[in-house]
Scaffold this motif. Sequence first.
Motif, short mmCIF file in Angstrom:
data_model
loop_
_atom_site.label_atom_id
_atom_site.label_comp_id
_atom_site.label_asym_id
_atom_site.label_seq_id
_atom_site.Cartn_x
_atom_site.Cartn_y
_atom_site.Cartn_z
N UNK A 1 21.21 35.94 -33.67
CA UNK A 1 21.44 35.49 -35.04
C UNK A 1 20.11 35.33 -35.77
N UNK A 2 20.20 35.44 -37.08
CA UNK A 2 19.03 35.28 -37.94
C UNK A 2 19.42 34.29 -39.03
N UNK A 3 18.51 33.38 -39.33
CA UNK A 3 18.78 32.35 -40.32
C UNK A 3 17.57 32.18 -41.23
N UNK A 4 17.85 31.97 -42.51
CA UNK A 4 16.79 31.71 -43.49
C UNK A 4 17.17 30.45 -44.27
N UNK A 5 16.28 29.47 -44.25
CA UNK A 5 16.43 28.27 -45.06
C UNK A 5 15.50 28.42 -46.25
N UNK A 6 16.03 28.28 -47.45
CA UNK A 6 15.25 28.44 -48.66
C UNK A 6 14.79 27.07 -49.13
N UNK A 7 13.48 26.88 -49.15
CA UNK A 7 12.90 25.59 -49.53
C UNK A 7 12.68 25.46 -51.03
N UNK A 8 12.30 26.57 -51.67
CA UNK A 8 12.09 26.54 -53.12
C UNK A 8 12.27 27.94 -53.69
N UNK A 9 12.62 27.99 -54.96
CA UNK A 9 12.79 29.25 -55.69
C UNK A 9 12.08 29.10 -57.02
N UNK A 10 11.30 30.14 -57.35
CA UNK A 10 10.53 30.10 -58.60
C UNK A 10 10.48 31.50 -59.19
#
Length: 190
Positions: free
Chosen positions: A159-168
């Motif tokens: 499995x692959x997981x991405x947690x997004x901390x900030x978007x700009x």
Amino acid sequence: MTMRLVLFILFFNFIIAKPIEYFVKIFNSGKYVKMEIDFSHKQYESNYNSNGVFFFIDKERYVFDSSEFLLIVDDSISTTINHKTQQIIFSIIPNGQLNIFDILSGEYENIIFTKEEINNNSQNFYFKVRDFNYSGFVIVDLLSKNIRKINLELDINQSISVDIKSIELIENYEVPKVSNYKYEIIDLRG
């Protein structure tokens, strides 16, 4: 009273049903998208974790920059600059292949959403990937309408997981030049 309830339900469903679409619109804003992310890849008993910055340039081009490596995708060419091994690896992305960064960049053409759940201030969208035996979920923050997590199950052991901390949204971004690195070159493009 019944009419008010119906209107409230319709209005509430309209607000809730749009978070994924809102997020995809960010990628069509004409600006570059910069996201700080935590990336995790689990394969059998091994775990690989990295954090870095993901830059979305356009539908065919994006960059992931971390302390361990730099990934540059330009159309069907993937360039990985590995700082630990001091290697530059060029490879071709097979036509139709979907990866976690494609999903992160708003590429939902091959995704079939199967179920939605609301938990506190977030909405989970469960999906399957067309033509592959992949599945996963996307978690959207209902207040900001930004994606907070993407999880992709490739099989029972991976499995692959991405947690997004900030978007700009940013005005300018220059893709790093491969020629700036004096590393060993491995060319797998054939």
